[in-house]
Design an enzyme around this catalytic site. Sequence first.
Site, PDB file in Angstrom:
ATOM      1  CG  HIS A 276      -0.477   0.206   2.532  1.00 15.13           C
ATOM      2  ND1 HIS A 276      -0.345  -0.503   3.639  1.00 15.13           N
ATOM      3  CD2 HIS A 276      -0.339   1.466   2.863  1.00 15.13           C
ATOM      4  CE1 HIS A 276       0.332   0.134   4.363  1.00 15.13           C
ATOM      5  NE2 HIS A 276       0.265   1.387   4.156  1.00 15.13           N
ATOM      6  CG  ASP A 326      -0.282  -3.853   2.623  1.00 11.50           C
ATOM      7  OD1 ASP A 326       0.452  -3.486   1.498  1.00 11.50           O
ATOM      8  OD2 ASP A 326      -0.697  -3.150   3.668  1.00 11.50           O
ATOM      9  CB  SER A 420       2.825   1.682   6.276  1.00  8.77           C
ATOM     10  OG  SER A 420       1.716   1.482   6.660  1.00  8.77           O
ATOM     11  N   GLY A 421       5.115  -0.455   6.278  1.00 11.64           N
ATOM     12  CA  GLY A 421       5.978  -1.310   5.588  1.00 11.64           C
ATOM     13  C   GLY A 421       7.168  -1.707   6.220  1.00 11.64           C
TER      14      GLY A 421
HETATM   15  N1  ARG Z   1      -1.105   2.341   7.115  1.00  9.83           N
HETATM   16  C1  ARG Z   1      -0.309   2.925   7.779  1.00  9.83           C
HETATM   17  C2  ARG Z   1       0.919   3.559   7.388  1.00  9.83           C
HETATM   18  O1  ARG Z   1       0.630   3.897   6.089  1.00  9.83           O
HETATM   19  C3  ARG Z   1       0.150   2.115   9.073  1.00  9.83           C
HETATM   20  C4  ARG Z   1      -1.042   1.719  10.148  1.00  9.83           C
HETATM   21  C5  ARG Z   1      -0.540   0.801  11.151  1.00  9.83           C
HETATM   22  N2  ARG Z   1      -1.514   1.317  12.078  1.00  9.83           N
HETATM   23  C6  ARG Z   1      -1.689   0.575  13.127  1.00  9.83           C
HETATM   24  N3  ARG Z   1      -2.798   0.850  14.054  1.00  9.83           N
HETATM   25  N4  ARG Z   1      -0.769  -0.181  13.593  1.00  9.83           N
HETATM   26  O2  ARG Z   1       2.067   4.176   7.856  1.00  9.83           O
END
Ligand code: ARG
Length: 472
Positions: A276, A326, A420-421
């Site tokens: 993503h 993902d 993320s990632g």
């Molecule tokens: N989607 C988020 C990002 O792009 C990460 C979210 C992780 N969320 C969580 N509650 N652990 O950085």
Amino acid sequence: MEYRQTDAPPSYDSVMNQNTSPPSYPSLQVLSATQIQPYYIPQPTPQIPAPCVVETISTQRRHVLSYKSKRCCYGGSGGSAFVVVLLIIAVGLGVHYGSSLWTLSGKDKETDICTPSSVNCDGKRDCSRGSDESRCVRFGTANELQVMTSKAGSFLPVCAQGWSKSIADQTCQQLGFRQSYAVDVLQSSSSAFQSLNSRFSNTIQGSVNISSSCPLQQTVSLWCCDCGRPPVSTRIIGGAVAAEGQWPWQASLHFRGYHTCGGTLVAPDFIITAAHCFPQEISDYLLPSNWQVYIGMVSQLKLPSSYNVKKITIHENYDPDTKNNDIALLILNRPVSNIQPACLPVFGQTFSPGSKCWTTGFGVTSKGSDSGSIFLMEVAVDLIDLAVCNKPTVYNGLITETMQCAGDLMGGKDSCQGDSGGPLVCKADDRWYLTGVTSWGDGCGKKNHPGVYSNVGRLLTWIHGKMQQERP
Ligand code: ARG
């Protein structure tokens, strides 16, 4: 990263306001709204439960160490008409790109064209991108090398007899590493084996034959890389800011100069991150030249020299709606040396729910904040059982087999936007294994809404397959 029970680390803004100069991590505040680059990828909570992919397992015992290389891994009607037009375009594209195997390099989708008589794991490449020969090697418990051949039809351990450094190097190179790191001999209890042919021909699966036994029942345990052992292992319990050298494999992925996502070094040339991070509707994100990778640093104000991205490979079954699969693989323009990668789990390796694991990142440190942390943050999280995470009070069926929940159902310990990632690592046998890739969550640190990570153990076949196809 969210830490309700601990001291909040300095936010990006608070540090920026103290007159520190931000060389490569510009202050978001001085930019007008239109200039601001998103430095994390917004992630709505998935709404539709998704299907999944599954893998299985084997056992073995470890024995004598035989050698170690000096260096690490070098190492209405209008509406329906519109839908019909879209369908026609989609079908057209489907025909054009034929196979389900596509890879993104810039805007290109690549197809893997196979001959009609294509045979998997026979040592002969029948597909243009080699997918028929890219899923024939895996590692079992104690890094037991297991090879699948067309003749055997299943993964079997390889006899230690005749094994050499040169065969080890060639096998690791086949898997996308630069060379081998170590070989162990295992005492196997398997009832079928692969034994080495007199000469190595291109791939390990092309160089073995089925055999009912091995001399002394000894099989090969192969390490392609020293991994998961950071130079620094002091830990601030419940701490927040990571010490330098503690999580050397942590990568910060900059999109046009801005930290946007985390990543994990898993081999000298490869970074694992989240799919993503590359929204497919915005082509700029798919362009490798828009990305810069920084590895091993703990402050966005002290950036080491960067790596460029040679290619971005996104999981072909990544579903942006459910976040299923993902995961993405980045190939760097040059190998990373002297930085220890995280270990990839071995096939069948499980970390039990309740295992203490850690997640790290440069993501936001307070809810609602829109800027990331200057410093690398760490937090200990518990792995949460899939069934528990799918309870109606938790994620109510949104968690698939390729996801792993981690955090604290009481709330407070979590990754957040911008993380993320990045890695979720768990320790086993004194090494840190990449168990998850930070993916999504409903808010951050909320009670009954833990972090959701891609389940690396369930995506191993994909990872090894791509590392083979994209090997340097
Ligand atoms: N989607 C988020 C990002 O792009 C990460 C979210 C992780 N969320 C969580 N509650 N652990 O950085």
